[in-house]
Design a protein around this motif. Sequence first.
Motif, short mmCIF file in Angstrom:
data_model
loop_
_atom_site.label_atom_id
_atom_site.label_comp_id
_atom_site.label_asym_id
_atom_site.label_seq_id
_atom_site.Cartn_x
_atom_site.Cartn_y
_atom_site.Cartn_z
N LYS A 9 0.84 -1.21 0.00
CA LYS A 9 0.00 0.00 0.00
C LYS A 9 0.87 1.25 0.00
O LYS A 9 0.58 2.22 -0.69
CB LYS A 9 -0.93 0.01 1.21
CG LYS A 9 -2.08 -0.96 1.09
CD LYS A 9 -2.94 -0.93 2.34
CE LYS A 9 -4.02 -2.00 2.27
NZ LYS A 9 -4.80 -2.05 3.50
N TRP A 10 1.92 1.24 0.80
CA TRP A 10 2.79 2.41 0.89
C TRP A 10 3.38 2.76 -0.47
O TRP A 10 3.51 3.94 -0.80
CB TRP A 10 3.94 2.16 1.85
CG TRP A 10 3.59 2.11 3.31
CD1 TRP A 10 2.43 2.47 3.90
CD2 TRP A 10 4.44 1.65 4.36
NE1 TRP A 10 2.50 2.26 5.25
CE2 TRP A 10 3.73 1.77 5.56
CE3 TRP A 10 5.74 1.15 4.39
CZ2 TRP A 10 4.26 1.42 6.80
CZ3 TRP A 10 6.28 0.80 5.61
CH2 TRP A 10 5.55 0.93 6.80
N ILE A 11 3.79 1.74 -1.23
CA ILE A 11 4.50 2.02 -2.49
C ILE A 11 3.62 1.80 -3.72
O ILE A 11 4.09 1.91 -4.85
CB ILE A 11 5.80 1.19 -2.58
CG1 ILE A 11 5.52 -0.31 -2.58
CG2 ILE A 11 6.77 1.59 -1.47
CD1 ILE A 11 6.74 -1.17 -2.80
N ASN A 12 2.35 1.45 -3.48
CA ASN A 12 1.37 1.32 -4.55
C ASN A 12 1.74 0.25 -5.59
O ASN A 12 1.79 0.53 -6.79
CB ASN A 12 1.12 2.67 -5.22
CG ASN A 12 -0.16 2.68 -6.03
OD1 ASN A 12 -1.10 1.95 -5.72
ND2 ASN A 12 -0.18 3.48 -7.08
N VAL A 13 2.03 -0.95 -5.09
CA VAL A 13 2.30 -2.10 -5.97
C VAL A 13 1.50 -3.29 -5.44
O VAL A 13 1.17 -3.34 -4.26
CB VAL A 13 3.80 -2.48 -6.05
CG1 VAL A 13 4.62 -1.33 -6.59
CG2 VAL A 13 4.33 -2.95 -4.72
N PRO A 14 1.21 -4.26 -6.28
CA PRO A 14 0.52 -5.45 -5.79
C PRO A 14 1.41 -6.24 -4.81
O PRO A 14 2.63 -6.30 -4.97
CB PRO A 14 0.28 -6.29 -7.05
CG PRO A 14 0.47 -5.35 -8.20
CD PRO A 14 1.40 -4.28 -7.73
N THR A 15 0.77 -6.83 -3.81
CA THR A 15 1.50 -7.65 -2.85
C THR A 15 2.24 -8.78 -3.56
O THR A 15 3.34 -9.17 -3.16
CB THR A 15 0.54 -8.22 -1.79
OG1 THR A 15 -0.19 -7.13 -1.21
CG2 THR A 15 1.27 -8.95 -0.68
#
Length: 125
Positions: A74-80
């Motif tokens: 969430k912090w870096i806006n990428v899929p887990t």
Amino acid sequence: MSAIKKHGVNDFWEISKRGSLPRITRAYVPKVLAAIRIMRNLDAHGFESPQQFPIYDYESVSIKSPLQLEQVAKWINVPTSDLRDLNPSLRHDRLPPNGGVKLNLPSGARDKFDVAYARYTSGRN
């Protein structure tokens, strides 16, 4: 090394026959050697050769407190799933609570992570 000195040979199979190695070693080494032989000629052993291995572009950051991969994503806006791919040694989508771990982030995500992690560690989440 002591088995080599004791028998005057440095051949695994010979030392193994003489019983100078622990049972687990006698069982483990042949498996490793078999895996090497198979990897050198996958097609002959019924495996498909990979066309290419993925190349990941990433940056590593040191983590000193427990984190969930979902939180970092969430912090870096990428899929887990991207973080899982970059960090295959992590289990259960979390970093160990004892800290001192390197986390691989997608290239270019370091600045976003640093800002969010600083807030998180200072309690300003």
